[in-house]
Design a protein around this motif. Structure first.
Motif, PDB file in Angstrom:
ATOM      1  N   ALA A   1       0.838  -1.189   0.000  1.00 51.56           N
ATOM      2  CA  ALA A   1       0.000   0.000   0.000  1.00 51.56           C
ATOM      3  C   ALA A   1       0.873   1.240   0.000  1.00 51.56           C
ATOM      4  O   ALA A   1       1.767   1.376   0.847  1.00 51.56           O
ATOM      5  N   ALA A   2       0.610   2.119  -0.941  1.00 51.71           N
ATOM      6  CA  ALA A   2       1.433   3.320  -1.105  1.00 51.71           C
ATOM      7  C   ALA A   2       0.670   4.575  -0.712  1.00 51.71           C
ATOM      8  O   ALA A   2      -0.558   4.643  -0.858  1.00 51.71           O
ATOM      9  N   SER A   3       1.394   5.546  -0.216  1.00 52.35           N
ATOM     10  CA  SER A   3       0.808   6.838   0.101  1.00 52.35           C
ATOM     11  C   SER A   3       1.892   7.892   0.056  1.00 52.35           C
ATOM     12  O   SER A   3       3.085   7.595   0.164  1.00 52.35           O
ATOM     13  N   GLY A   4       1.464   9.147  -0.120  1.00 57.07           N
ATOM     14  CA  GLY A   4       2.393  10.261  -0.079  1.00 57.07           C
ATOM     15  C   GLY A   4       3.028  10.637  -1.403  1.00 57.07           C
ATOM     16  O   GLY A   4       3.867  11.538  -1.440  1.00 57.07           O
ATOM     17  N   PHE A   5       2.647   9.972  -2.464  1.00 60.57           N
ATOM     18  CA  PHE A   5       3.144  10.342  -3.795  1.00 60.57           C
ATOM     19  C   PHE A   5       2.090   9.928  -4.821  1.00 60.57           C
ATOM     20  O   PHE A   5       1.142   9.214  -4.497  1.00 60.57           O
ATOM     21  N   THR A   6       2.279  10.369  -6.047  1.00 60.57           N
ATOM     22  CA  THR A   6       1.305  10.085  -7.101  1.00 60.57           C
ATOM     23  C   THR A   6       1.542   8.681  -7.631  1.00 60.57           C
ATOM     24  O   THR A   6       2.305   8.457  -8.573  1.00 60.57           O
ATOM     25  N   PHE A   7       0.889   7.750  -7.003  1.00 64.99           N
ATOM     26  CA  PHE A   7       1.122   6.331  -7.254  1.00 64.99           C
ATOM     27  C   PHE A   7       1.019   5.989  -8.736  1.00 64.99           C
ATOM     28  O   PHE A   7       1.856   5.266  -9.275  1.00 64.99           O
ATOM     29  N   SER A   8       0.032   6.515  -9.408  1.00 59.99           N
ATOM     30  CA  SER A   8      -0.234   6.143 -10.796  1.00 59.99           C
ATOM     31  C   SER A   8       0.811   6.664 -11.760  1.00 59.99           C
ATOM     32  O   SER A   8       0.767   6.339 -12.957  1.00 59.99           O
ATOM     33  N   SER A   9       1.752   7.458 -11.278  1.00 63.05           N
ATOM     34  CA  SER A   9       2.823   7.983 -12.132  1.00 63.05           C
ATOM     35  C   SER A   9       4.123   7.200 -11.984  1.00 63.05           C
ATOM     36  O   SER A   9       5.118   7.531 -12.645  1.00 63.05           O
ATOM     37  N   PHE A  10       4.117   6.230 -11.116  1.00 62.08           N
ATOM     38  CA  PHE A  10       5.347   5.518 -10.787  1.00 62.08           C
ATOM     39  C   PHE A  10       5.322   4.073 -11.260  1.00 62.08           C
ATOM     40  O   PHE A  10       4.295   3.391 -11.178  1.00 62.08           O
ATOM     41  N   PHE A  11       6.490   3.619 -11.739  1.00 59.25           N
ATOM     42  CA  PHE A  11       6.708   2.194 -11.881  1.00 59.25           C
ATOM     43  C   PHE A  11       6.751   1.586 -10.477  1.00 59.25           C
ATOM     44  O   PHE A  11       7.295   2.185  -9.556  1.00 59.25           O
ATOM     45  N   MET A  12       6.204   0.400 -10.367  1.00 61.15           N
ATOM     46  CA  MET A  12       6.257  -0.304  -9.095  1.00 61.15           C
ATOM     47  C   MET A  12       7.004  -1.626  -9.286  1.00 61.15           C
ATOM     48  O   MET A  12       6.842  -2.305 -10.310  1.00 61.15           O
ATOM     49  N   LYS A  13       7.811  -1.957  -8.319  1.00 64.20           N
ATOM     50  CA  LYS A  13       8.635  -3.160  -8.411  1.00 64.20           C
ATOM     51  C   LYS A  13       8.524  -3.978  -7.129  1.00 64.20           C
ATOM     52  O   LYS A  13       8.289  -3.430  -6.051  1.00 64.20           O
ATOM     53  N   TRP A  14       8.734  -5.252  -7.271  1.00 63.76           N
ATOM     54  CA  TRP A  14       8.932  -6.160  -6.143  1.00 63.76           C
ATOM     55  C   TRP A  14      10.351  -6.710  -6.259  1.00 63.76           C
ATOM     56  O   TRP A  14      10.774  -7.158  -7.332  1.00 63.76           O
ATOM     57  N   TYR A  15      11.046  -6.653  -5.148  1.00 63.98           N
ATOM     58  CA  TYR A  15      12.361  -7.252  -5.032  1.00 63.98           C
ATOM     59  C   TYR A  15      12.310  -8.285  -3.910  1.00 63.98           C
ATOM     60  O   TYR A  15      11.405  -8.279  -3.078  1.00 63.98           O
ATOM     61  N   ARG A  16      13.328  -9.120  -3.886  1.00 64.46           N
ATOM     62  CA  ARG A  16      13.462 -10.031  -2.762  1.00 64.46           C
ATOM     63  C   ARG A  16      14.937 -10.205  -2.416  1.00 64.46           C
ATOM     64  O   ARG A  16      15.815 -10.029  -3.262  1.00 64.46           O
ATOM     65  N   GLN A  17      15.158 -10.540  -1.164  1.00 65.18           N
ATOM     66  CA  GLN A  17      16.513 -10.790  -0.706  1.00 65.18           C
ATOM     67  C   GLN A  17      16.491 -11.984   0.222  1.00 65.18           C
ATOM     68  O   GLN A  17      15.863 -11.944   1.289  1.00 65.18           O
ATOM     69  N   ALA A  18      17.145 -13.017  -0.213  1.00 64.86           N
ATOM     70  CA  ALA A  18      17.263 -14.225   0.598  1.00 64.86           C
ATOM     71  C   ALA A  18      18.483 -14.100   1.511  1.00 64.86           C
ATOM     72  O   ALA A  18      19.419 -13.346   1.209  1.00 64.86           O
ATOM     73  N   PRO A  19      18.498 -14.830   2.599  1.00 63.46           N
ATOM     74  CA  PRO A  19      19.641 -14.764   3.519  1.00 63.46           C
ATOM     75  C   PRO A  19      20.952 -15.056   2.797  1.00 63.46           C
ATOM     76  O   PRO A  19      21.073 -16.058   2.080  1.00 63.46           O
ATOM     77  N   GLY A  20      21.893 -14.154   2.959  1.00 67.95           N
ATOM     78  CA  GLY A  20      23.206 -14.358   2.356  1.00 67.95           C
ATOM     79  C   GLY A  20      23.291 -14.072   0.877  1.00 67.95           C
ATOM     80  O   GLY A  20      24.334 -14.311   0.264  1.00 67.95           O
TER      81      GLY A  20
END
Length: 118
Positions: free
Chosen positions: A23-42
């Motif tokens: 959930a996003a707030s504080g900026f114009t969400f519809s103007s931004f690319f959105m990404k998912w990243y992940r980081q596994a241990p190590g």
């Protein structure tokens, strides 16, 4: 104040499914690319998926397309990551990020933990 708040992380068995939300707030969400990243241990943080500002295009990290689906609801300022056929190697902290361009990230969330284990 910009906020990206991830939710939905959980312990799930191999082969199971999970949907993450950001959930996003504080900026114009519809103007931004959105990404998912992940980081596994190590391991280094890696791109999981990216969706364009209006949701018209998406890309996925290697070997994830077909199992993971990114989507967004600009009316709700929320981006989702549907994850199916989960494997133990999908275990990681998952982060959402917002960028004005496809190649940068202006804002980051705090992450949500996904554990795939029997």
């Amino acid at each position: 104040q910009v906020q990206l708040v991830e939710s939905g992380g959980d312990l799930v068995q191999p082969g199971g499914s999970l949907t993450l939300s950001c959930a996003a707030s504080g900026f114009t969400f519809s103007s931004f690319f959105m990404k998912w990243y992940r980081q596994a241990p190590g391991k280094e943080r890696e791109l999981v998926a990216r969706i364009s500002s209006l949701g018209g295009s998406a890309i996925y990290g290697d070997s994830l397309k077909g199992r993971f689906t990114i989507s967004r609801d600009n009316g709700k300022n929320t981006v989702y990551l549907q994850m199916n056929s989960l494997k133990p190697e999908d275990t990681a902290d998952y982060y959402c990020a917002a960028g004005r361009n496809s190649w940068n990230n202006d804002y980051w969330g705090q992450g949500t933990q996904v554990t795939v284990s029997s």
